[in-house]
Design an enzyme around this catalytic site. Structure first.
Site, PDB file in Angstrom:
ATOM      1  N   VAL A  62      42.926   5.202 -11.910  1.00  0.00           N
ATOM      2  CA  VAL A  62      42.520   4.759 -13.240  1.00  0.00           C
ATOM      3  C   VAL A  62      43.632   5.165 -14.193  1.00  0.00           C
ATOM      4  O   VAL A  62      44.425   6.058 -13.900  1.00  0.00           O
ATOM      5  CB  VAL A  62      41.160   5.348 -13.694  1.00  0.00           C
ATOM      6  N   SER A  63      43.682   4.505 -15.343  1.00  0.00           N
ATOM      7  CA  SER A  63      44.782   4.739 -16.274  1.00  0.00           C
ATOM      8  C   SER A  63      44.595   5.955 -17.162  1.00  0.00           C
ATOM      9  O   SER A  63      45.563   6.566 -17.587  1.00  0.00           O
ATOM     10  CB  SER A  63      44.998   3.503 -17.143  1.00  0.00           C
TER      11      SER A  63
END
Length: 186
Positions: free
Chosen positions: A8-9
């Protein structure tokens, strides 16, 4: 061996959906990372690439988890093929061991990059409009008092992060102002 990679970012996002999908596919080991897909220097991905061996299969939830640019994704896919590593993307039902799967992976990577490029273009347009309407962009300047406090706390031996936490500023702000190398703007 089936090896999973989840990404995930941001720290605020969670990996639950990806993890459930990878576990139901039967992966034996999962590598988790919280980093931008545009970043080519992802430490967990590097660790995974050192760990994975010929005959293993890398399983991801979505092709965009591997990277956000065509160059990144294609480079990794080519590396997997050369090293005899299987690759499966669950969301797109991709398997690069087939010619069609390899071609589709490249096509999807192009669309993923296009999505990022469009998003960046919209952001730039919004910033230009805001600036044209007189909106001040960027962070608020800090006061001279806060700069002096940063410098004093650093001289007392507090770490950059401790000073940042105490004063409610970023660690980068502390670094910029602690030795007086950056001055306040009037």
């Amino acid at each position: 061996m089936r090896i999973g990679y989840m990404r995930v970012s941001t720290v605020a996002q969670n990996l639950d959906t990806q993890k459930a999908a990878l576990e139901s596919y039967g992966v034996e080991r999962i590598f988790e990372e919280k980093a931008s897909g545009r970043n080519i220097e992802r430490p967990v991905l590097k660790e995974l690439l050192k760990f994975i061996r010929s005959g293993d299969t890398l399983v991801i939830y979505d092709l965009s988890r591997l990277g956000r640019t065509v160059h990144q994704v294609v480079k990794l896919l080519d590396d997997f093929i050369k090293r005899n590593i299987g690759f499966v993307s669950l969301k797109e039902s991709l398997d690069i061991t087939t010619p069609m799967g390899k071609a589709m992976a490249h096509i999807i990577a192009v669309f993923n990059q296009m999505q990022v490029d469009v998003q960046n273009e919209k952001t730039r347009e919004g910033l230009l409009i805001a600036k044209a309407n007189g909106k001040k962009l960027g962070r608020k300047a800090i006061t001279q008092d806060k700069i002096l406090m940063i410098q004093a706390l650093c001289k007392e031996g507090y770490s950059n992060q401790e000073v940042a936490d105490k004063l409610g500023v970023s660690r980068r702000t502390v670094i910029n102002y602690k030795k007086g190398s950056k001055q306040i703007k009037n």
